[in-house]
Design a protein around this motif. Sequence first.
Motif, short mmCIF file in Angstrom:
data_model
loop_
_atom_site.label_atom_id
_atom_site.label_comp_id
_atom_site.label_asym_id
_atom_site.label_seq_id
_atom_site.Cartn_x
_atom_site.Cartn_y
_atom_site.Cartn_z
N LYS A 21 3.03 -8.58 9.76
CA LYS A 21 3.37 -9.84 9.10
C LYS A 21 3.20 -9.78 7.58
CE LYS A 21 2.37 -12.66 13.18
NZ LYS A 21 1.54 -13.74 13.77
N LEU A 22 2.06 -9.33 7.13
CA LEU A 22 1.78 -9.33 5.69
C LEU A 22 2.23 -8.04 5.01
CD1 LEU A 22 -1.77 -10.97 5.54
CD2 LEU A 22 0.45 -12.05 5.18
N GLY A 23 2.51 -7.02 5.78
CA GLY A 23 2.90 -5.74 5.18
C GLY A 23 1.76 -5.11 4.41
N LEU A 24 0.55 -5.15 4.98
CA LEU A 24 -0.60 -4.49 4.35
C LEU A 24 -0.62 -3.03 4.79
CD1 LEU A 24 -3.39 -7.18 4.94
CD2 LEU A 24 -2.01 -6.83 2.90
N LEU A 25 -0.67 -2.14 3.83
CA LEU A 25 -0.68 -0.72 4.14
C LEU A 25 -2.00 -0.36 4.81
CD1 LEU A 25 0.97 1.94 3.70
CD2 LEU A 25 -0.46 2.30 1.67
N ARG A 26 -1.92 0.36 5.93
CA ARG A 26 -3.12 0.91 6.55
C ARG A 26 -3.49 2.17 5.76
NH1 ARG A 26 0.13 -0.07 11.55
NH2 ARG A 26 -0.58 -2.07 12.37
N PRO A 27 -4.66 2.17 5.11
CA PRO A 27 -4.94 3.21 4.10
C PRO A 27 -4.75 4.64 4.59
CG PRO A 27 -6.58 1.48 3.99
CD PRO A 27 -5.74 1.17 5.18
N ASP A 28 -5.41 5.02 5.67
CA ASP A 28 -5.34 6.41 6.10
C ASP A 28 -3.94 6.81 6.52
OD1 ASP A 28 -7.47 8.09 5.80
OD2 ASP A 28 -7.88 8.29 7.92
N GLU A 29 -3.28 5.92 7.26
CA GLU A 29 -1.91 6.24 7.68
C GLU A 29 -0.97 6.39 6.49
OE1 GLU A 29 -3.91 4.14 9.10
OE2 GLU A 29 -3.56 3.92 11.25
N GLY A 30 -1.16 5.52 5.48
CA GLY A 30 -0.32 5.59 4.29
C GLY A 30 -0.53 6.86 3.51
N LYS A 31 -1.79 7.26 3.35
CA LYS A 31 -2.09 8.49 2.60
C LYS A 31 -1.54 9.71 3.33
CE LYS A 31 -6.39 6.56 0.72
NZ LYS A 31 -7.86 6.60 0.79
N ARG A 32 -1.72 9.75 4.63
CA ARG A 32 -1.23 10.90 5.39
C ARG A 32 0.30 10.97 5.37
NH1 ARG A 32 -5.38 9.60 9.30
NH2 ARG A 32 -3.79 8.60 10.59
#
Length: 984
Positions: free
Chosen positions: A76-87
Amino acid sequence: MSEKITGLPIIGDVDLCVLGGKLHTVYRALSLARQGKKVLLAVKESCLGEDICQTFRYRLSEEECSFFPEETRTKKLGLLRPDEGKRFLEDCCLEAGIMLLYGIWPVDCPEEGRDSSRETAGSRKRLVRVAAKGGLFGILCDEAWQEEEAAAAQKGYEYTVLAGGFPGQDAFEKKGSVRCGEKEVFFCLEGEEGKGLLTISLPDGGLRKRWAGQTDGSAWRLTEAQETAAEVFGRLKRELPWLQLGRFAPRAAVTVDAAEGKGGEHKAGMTKGQENRLYGPDWKRFPANKAEGCRTCAISSGDPSLRSEEAGIYRKLPVMDSAALREEHYDLVVAGGGTAGAMAALYAARGGLRTVLLEPMYTLGGTATAGGVSTYWFGNRFRDVREIDAETEKMAAPLGLPRREGIWDRADDFHPGIRGTVLARLCLEAGVELRFGSMVFGTLCERTAEGRHCCGAAAAGPDGLYGYYGRAVIDATGDGDLAVSAGADAVYGSERDCITYWASLAQYTDVNRYRNNFSSMIVSADPADMTRFILLGRRRGEQTCDHGGYVSMRESRHVKGVYTVNLKDLMDFRTYPDALYTCYSNYDPKGKLDADVIYCGVLPPQVKIQIPLSALLPCEEGGGRIEGLYVAGKAVSATHNVFPSIRMQPDLMHQGAVLGGLLAESLKQGMLPEQMECAKRREFLLKLTEDPLTLPALEGKNGEAGKQALEKTVYRITAASRTHWVDVPFIYEETEESPVTAAVTAESEEVLPLLLKRLREETSPYDWKNGRGSDGCPQECTGGLRIRLIGLCLWHGWEEDAEEYAAFVGQELSGSGLPERAGSVMCAQLLPDHGVMPETVYHMNLLGRSGKDCILPVFERALMLLAAADRDYQDIHRGIYHYVESFAYAAEHSGRKEFIPMLQKLIRFPEFAECMKEERQVALMTERLQILYLILCRALAGLGEEDGVRGLRTLQSYPAGLAVRLSAGKAEKEERKRKNQKIW
């Protein structure tokens, strides 16, 4: 010091070198790589997308959401999941063939460094010099580009902390403002899937203008943002009791296109989404122009042992050892604001020294804050540590933060963001000039009649290159980076090889909770190995929402000083005339030991240990003192094997405080700390921190009184005498010397006659066969005493009773399987760790120190059991790792050629072929098996067997990490003499 030409290590040879790792840079680099360009991204941080991940601005715009796949962001908010985004960003780059290097700061492009050997079509590669923990390195490229900052007018800045506890999985948003001081502070609280962000907005001028008149106000600005965010959180917590305070963002985000609120204040989160970070400003050529107001200075940079031709890691280009630096002058230069460095700067400034603190991160505290290890583990709590605890509690108390139960004190557990903020505020209030984002890459030295003198440090920072000069310099980098640059002698890990204790990349299971983890080794001086460790570390750990941005090094270099503390000093309760500070710990290695006393079954006690000032005074290889330079933190002069007892956070905080305070006091008197009278120095340190610098008094060990005391000690030995302290409570402190530890640390010529006398007078051959306890060891009787005494005699080189000892060990191995460890394994992690081995392994190692024929049937029997066993290396009680290793230990100490076929069979176990496969490198056991394979091959090579040499050469290649590769290289060149040698 005059300029000289040295070999600059070349760490990249590409078409395009890009200095930076923001999202738009990654996006554009991917496009170029997919067009066939060979691209290198050199990034200061430990991740890509630093404009998102270092500021915690995880709310993605619509276009950014189309770039990041669904599994990397909330719905809904489009918040990046940190670990998934970095990987995801890393995987994209690696798949496109982009070379990644983390921990890299741009320096310059020296004209004399062009590579004429690579001429193509009349052009030559450009040389870009960069700085890293290992000093200066070079990158060859056709083009070099650097990120350009946005040119729009700055309206203010935003600061974000992670927030947790959001009810359910639904999206939550709350915006508003609170009054802080005389200003209105706008905030945006948003979350989804139980986790979220609290972002505050501050005007460019800040709230309190505490940095007015400062050379650089950025540290004050960041500290104020952190304090304000905590204050806003506290207000919201009263309204929303479920709200949890997470980690603090390392950086603030400058806002350049913000919506305007009443009075022109920027409103956090009031714009429609974020700006689109996929399309940032164009890159600019590097370097854009020649820096003004600089002077060309000669510098010493890097670790010679890793840069030598013998190491063979990189090819070299001849480049002048100099750089154009802006100069600043202080009384004291502190390099590194971690556990020890922050306290050293604080106490030096309080003592009246004009102090500058250079820190590459944007927070102080190192492992305790950026490293995620926010719980104390042992260590003394002297006045200096108690003050930091009290200030941390003062800031945390109004926020209602949950905390883990402390073993020693309520202050054992703390919030890392608050701790970092407190350290920065105290340093700034004391007058410390705090330079965040500054990577030290070399020393400014001169040769005087007395020897080498260190007078400053060269650093790359946000505003360019600086030379920081001081009357004294503290190397608090934690790894001895400055000291080795200045020419200090050093050991990386173990003196025999380059094996260190495991490093850690913090694993966060929630917005603030971290999981303790001990993964693998790293050579921090090498940018490629640092990057390799981070890439592997981010792919380790289950149910992890993020990894930290700081590599916590449990151990790296030990800079050799005037005196080197060893394990024998700890076990003997040694004290020093130049005592500086006191440590307290259990013996907590988390990695591979090589102390013979531990192999033979005596583990160090849980005690206090004294560290002398002379262990902080670095020396050149020839032994000459490097004047003006002091080593703080964990890189002090100590052996690999004593280090686990002197590395605790409170003790290193205390170390920094006493060194900084002592420098202030001595320089005030016109002398250096080592020139002060011992009594006056002790008196000053007691007054400063309340450290009494005393240890339990033991009977003298010298002269006639020492001989009488040793005889009494030998006659106190029983079969039940304590040899391990693994099982004692954490609050326990051993204050008496165990008779067994006294016997093993005594000189052989003094103690062996006493041991033999008692063995002959009080015991009879083979009387241990009369009875055995439930743990398989002889019961407390004359038989048990006999085995204990024979073992101690073997330790001291007496082999006449080896046959009886072999019969005893053979009986232990007479069952259908290898005996398991009966004793405690408390605190031990994945083997090899803590020196906890099955008791039978200790006996095999002692037996292996003998060269008698009788030892061979024992090891042949053990090999048969090993080959038939299900070899579960992760079972600590079974101790398969140590059973395998015992063959190498016995082969090296006995020198018996009969061990060759046994070792050959061991190295052909299939697990050793598996551990060299690239796809196995993420698994934690992989590197541990590589170390075991190295130990077996080294023993084989020592017996003159070519199979061992071939194995060592296999380990000197990828995919093994650099620590293993360097260790294998050292092993291949090693002189093969281990008989009766003892490593402490």
